[in-house]
Design a protein around this motif. Structure first.
Motif, PDB file in Angstrom:
ATOM      1  N   LYS A  58     -36.486  32.537  11.301  1.00 31.75           N
ATOM      2  CA  LYS A  58     -37.285  30.701  10.452  1.00 31.75           C
ATOM      3  C   LYS A  58     -39.342  31.758  10.028  1.00 31.75           C
ATOM      4  O   LYS A  58     -39.754  31.334   8.882  1.00 31.75           O
ATOM      5  CB  LYS A  58     -37.857  30.223  11.278  1.00 31.75           C
ATOM      6  CG  LYS A  58     -35.799  29.536  11.458  1.00 31.75           C
ATOM      7  CD  LYS A  58     -36.205  28.328  12.174  1.00 31.75           C
ATOM      8  CE  LYS A  58     -34.852  27.509  12.907  1.00 31.75           C
ATOM      9  NZ  LYS A  58     -35.032  26.613  14.040  1.00 31.75           N
ATOM     10  N   THR A 110     -38.781  40.711  12.828  1.00 29.85           N
ATOM     11  CA  THR A 110     -38.365  39.990  13.061  1.00 29.85           C
ATOM     12  C   THR A 110     -36.821  40.152  13.003  1.00 29.85           C
ATOM     13  O   THR A 110     -36.076  39.686  12.503  1.00 29.85           O
ATOM     14  CB  THR A 110     -38.722  38.482  11.984  1.00 29.85           C
ATOM     15  OG1 THR A 110     -38.305  39.245  11.102  1.00 29.85           O
ATOM     16  CG2 THR A 110     -39.973  38.160  12.514  1.00 29.85           C
ATOM     17  N   GLU A 150     -39.448  20.121  19.186  1.00 33.12           N
ATOM     18  CA  GLU A 150     -39.277  21.146  17.505  1.00 33.12           C
ATOM     19  C   GLU A 150     -40.626  22.447  17.591  1.00 33.12           C
ATOM     20  O   GLU A 150     -41.027  21.358  17.053  1.00 33.12           O
ATOM     21  CB  GLU A 150     -39.024  20.016  16.403  1.00 33.12           C
ATOM     22  CG  GLU A 150     -39.451  20.728  15.293  1.00 33.12           C
ATOM     23  CD  GLU A 150     -39.534  19.458  14.129  1.00 33.12           C
ATOM     24  OE1 GLU A 150     -39.445  20.541  12.555  1.00 33.12           O
ATOM     25  OE2 GLU A 150     -39.297  18.472  13.899  1.00 33.12           O
ATOM     26  N   PHE A 169     -45.172  29.458  14.070  1.00 28.33           N
ATOM     27  CA  PHE A 169     -44.703  31.084  13.280  1.00 28.33           C
ATOM     28  C   PHE A 169     -45.005  32.041  13.340  1.00 28.33           C
ATOM     29  O   PHE A 169     -46.086  31.892  12.103  1.00 28.33           O
ATOM     30  CB  PHE A 169     -43.413  30.379  12.009  1.00 28.33           C
ATOM     31  CG  PHE A 169     -43.144  28.662  11.863  1.00 28.33           C
ATOM     32  CD1 PHE A 169     -41.186  28.806  12.117  1.00 28.33           C
ATOM     33  CD2 PHE A 169     -43.360  27.657  11.961  1.00 28.33           C
ATOM     34  CE1 PHE A 169     -39.900  28.061  13.167  1.00 28.33           C
ATOM     35  CE2 PHE A 169     -42.117  26.230  11.609  1.00 28.33           C
ATOM     36  CZ  PHE A 169     -41.014  26.410  12.407  1.00 28.33           C
ATOM     37  N   LYS A 203     -47.284  20.291  10.444  1.00 31.55           N
ATOM     38  CA  LYS A 203     -46.583  21.763  10.270  1.00 31.55           C
ATOM     39  C   LYS A 203     -46.915  22.878   9.080  1.00 31.55           C
ATOM     40  O   LYS A 203     -46.914  23.394   9.406  1.00 31.55           O
ATOM     41  CB  LYS A 203     -45.617  20.561   9.392  1.00 31.55           C
ATOM     42  CG  LYS A 203     -44.386  20.335  11.032  1.00 31.55           C
ATOM     43  CD  LYS A 203     -42.846  19.674  10.178  1.00 31.55           C
ATOM     44  CE  LYS A 203     -42.598  18.424  11.462  1.00 31.55           C
ATOM     45  NZ  LYS A 203     -41.591  18.156  11.087  1.00 31.55           N
ATOM     46  N   ASN A 219     -32.985  33.685  15.653  1.00 27.86           N
ATOM     47  CA  ASN A 219     -33.125  32.113  15.243  1.00 27.86           C
ATOM     48  C   ASN A 219     -34.817  31.843  14.274  1.00 27.86           C
ATOM     49  O   ASN A 219     -34.757  31.524  13.783  1.00 27.86           O
ATOM     50  CB  ASN A 219     -32.642  31.532  16.037  1.00 27.86           C
ATOM     51  CG  ASN A 219     -30.610  31.069  15.232  1.00 27.86           C
ATOM     52  OD1 ASN A 219     -29.935  31.847  14.754  1.00 27.86           O
ATOM     53  ND2 ASN A 219     -30.207  30.048  16.490  1.00 27.86           N
ATOM     54  N   TYR A 220     -35.284  31.984  15.780  1.00 27.70           N
ATOM     55  CA  TYR A 220     -36.512  31.329  15.635  1.00 27.70           C
ATOM     56  C   TYR A 220     -37.206  32.455  14.668  1.00 27.70           C
ATOM     57  O   TYR A 220     -37.699  32.230  13.438  1.00 27.70           O
ATOM     58  CB  TYR A 220     -37.507  31.446  16.852  1.00 27.70           C
ATOM     59  CG  TYR A 220     -39.078  31.804  16.755  1.00 27.70           C
ATOM     60  CD1 TYR A 220     -39.244  30.172  16.261  1.00 27.70           C
ATOM     61  CD2 TYR A 220     -39.208  32.671  16.951  1.00 27.70           C
ATOM     62  CE1 TYR A 220     -40.895  30.550  16.478  1.00 27.70           C
ATOM     63  CE2 TYR A 220     -40.711  32.391  17.103  1.00 27.70           C
ATOM     64  CZ  TYR A 220     -41.788  31.199  16.505  1.00 27.70           C
ATOM     65  OH  TYR A 220     -43.250  31.430  16.444  1.00 27.70           O
ATOM     66  N   GLU A 251     -38.418  33.302   7.042  1.00 23.93           N
ATOM     67  CA  GLU A 251     -38.295  32.685   5.541  1.00 23.93           C
ATOM     68  C   GLU A 251     -39.654  31.930   5.827  1.00 23.93           C
ATOM     69  O   GLU A 251     -39.710  32.315   4.233  1.00 23.93           O
ATOM     70  CB  GLU A 251     -37.030  31.448   6.130  1.00 23.93           C
ATOM     71  CG  GLU A 251     -37.386  30.553   5.419  1.00 23.93           C
ATOM     72  CD  GLU A 251     -36.301  29.356   5.629  1.00 23.93           C
ATOM     73  OE1 GLU A 251     -35.901  28.059   4.900  1.00 23.93           O
ATOM     74  OE2 GLU A 251     -35.565  29.455   6.529  1.00 23.93           O
ATOM     75  N   LYS A 252     -40.528  31.969   6.028  1.00 23.06           N
ATOM     76  CA  LYS A 252     -42.042  30.688   5.965  1.00 23.06           C
ATOM     77  C   LYS A 252     -42.657  31.890   5.702  1.00 23.06           C
ATOM     78  O   LYS A 252     -43.342  31.008   5.243  1.00 23.06           O
ATOM     79  CB  LYS A 252     -41.810  29.729   7.164  1.00 23.06           C
ATOM     80  CG  LYS A 252     -41.098  28.688   7.348  1.00 23.06           C
ATOM     81  CD  LYS A 252     -40.729  27.688   8.621  1.00 23.06           C
ATOM     82  CE  LYS A 252     -39.926  26.655   8.807  1.00 23.06           C
ATOM     83  NZ  LYS A 252     -39.863  25.981   7.592  1.00 23.06           N
TER      84      LYS A 252
END
Length: 373
Positions: free
Chosen positions: A349, A370, A318, A322, A88, A345-346, A352-353
């Motif tokens: 993220k 995004t 999962e 990203f 990850k 939603n993707y 955010e990441k």
């Protein structure tokens, strides 16, 4: 216990660890003579998919041959918690690099000369900026226009072409980091595109995200789920003549058995094992039209356990890749409410990441790419 291996592949630490566990390292080719010492009545496990005939022929008569897949294949495919956490982390680093490439290409196309090969080199530069980067995990596929219709095209000095502010650019690449390997594909819209290309692009995105959000019972194989990804593409009377996804090794082979996504069983691919918790797979449907264009969107996913009840053990995926999916290629009107929600939603993220690791200019650009649709 003996291990037949090219000793050059082992460092001093690995050799010491093997010795501590009473494992003797022997030259790889010694195995051809060693098997001749097996006695009648003894047993040997062989994997017919991998064993060469010379070694098979050296097994004496009377020795029982137990045909079975190498057990280490499944052990490697089912990653432990430490490996999964590392993988990850590798994907965050890789997502930063791919997002930077997308920003660089879409803001500079038509202003500076960009070619397939220079784009590949630029992505490598962005990856090298990430801590723990080792190398590309495979030869980069960077393909513009009709070159992307060739699934495994790789640019050369002879084939390299300039990317112009029009049409589509496909990049299927991966990075090898200390924490693991990545495999990611994005298709960028470089300028105005025909409605047909947007319809194909949207269908590919829909197929990818529908497989991403699938729930299934433990015991399912890739061929049980493959049609979920192909459905939106099949609805257009189109297909892609390859698998929808494959297992990914932990800083090892990018195409890792024993499972994957296909609508039919191909024994030679060694991808016909049920999904197990901890497996990492790609999800990469596509559309390829010879002489015109190729579109592929690829994320990696971890197989995880869901609810267990009277119906059995439910499983799901999962997503761990990203990077933005180019909204310039999507027609939201061709998506369902649930598909738009998943994509929104993707992308939240992704921002955010990835956003905190970008420059202010890149972060403002990423906010636009995004946005909710």
């Amino acid at each position: 216990m003996d291990l037949f291996i090219d000793e050059n592949k082992l460092n001093d630490e690995a050799k010491a660890l093997l010795a501590e566990n009473n494992i003797t390292v022997r030259p790889y080719n010694d195995i051809y003579e060693e098997v001749k010492n097996l006695k009648a009545g003894e047993s040997v496990m062989i994997d017919p998919m991998k064993l060469n005939y010379a070694l098979y022929n050296n097994i004496p008569e009377g020795v029982e041959k137990i045909e079975h897949q190498n057990p280490t294949i499944l052990m490697k495919a089912m990653k432990n918690d430490v490996e999964l956490e590392n993988i990850k982390n590798a994907h965050i680093k890789d997502g930063i690099a791919v997002t930077k490439l997308m920003h660089w290409m879409k803001t500079n196309v038509g202003k500076i000369k960009i070619t397939e090969m220079s784009a590949a080199r630029k992505l490598e530069e962005f990856r090298k900026e990430q801590e723990g980067y080792i190398r590309d995990s495979f030869e980069p596929i960077c393909a513009y226009k009709d070159h992307a219709a060739m699934m495994h095209y790789a640019p050369t000095d002879e084939s390299d072409i300039e990317v112009l502010p029009e049409h589509l650019f496909l990049t299927d690449t991966g990075g090898g980091y200390i924490e693991g390997s990545t495999d990611i594909t994005r298709t960028f819209v470089m300028g105005p595109v025909a409605d047909e290309l947007k319809t194909h692009f949207t269908a590919v995105v829909r197929g990818m995200l529908n497989l991403s959000r699938a729930k299934f019972l433990y015991g399912c194989f890739g061929y049980n789920l493959d049609a979920i990804a192909r459905g939106p593409i099949w609805d257009l009377d189109i297909d892609f003549k390859c698998g929808t996804g494959h297992g990914v090794g932990y800083l090892l082979n990018i195409h890792e058995p024993p499972t994957g996504f296909r609508w039919q069983i191909v024994k030679s691919k060694n991808e016909h094992h049920k999904f197990e918790e901890g497996m990492v797979l790609t999800n990469e449907p596509g559309v390829y039209v010879e002489g015109s264009h190729g579109i592929r969107i690829e994320n990696e996913m971890i197989v995880t356990k869901g609810e267990k009840n009277e119906f059995g053990q439910f499983m799901h995926f999962e997503t761990i890749t990203f990077a933005p999916i180019d909204l310039d290629g999507i027609n939201p009107a061709e998506m369902t409410k649930f598909e738009r929600e998943w994509l929104n939603n993707y992308h939240a993220k992704v921002f955010e990441k990835i956003g905190p690791h970008l420059t202010e200019e890149e972060r403002e650009w990423l906010k636009e790419y995004t946005r909710a649709i």
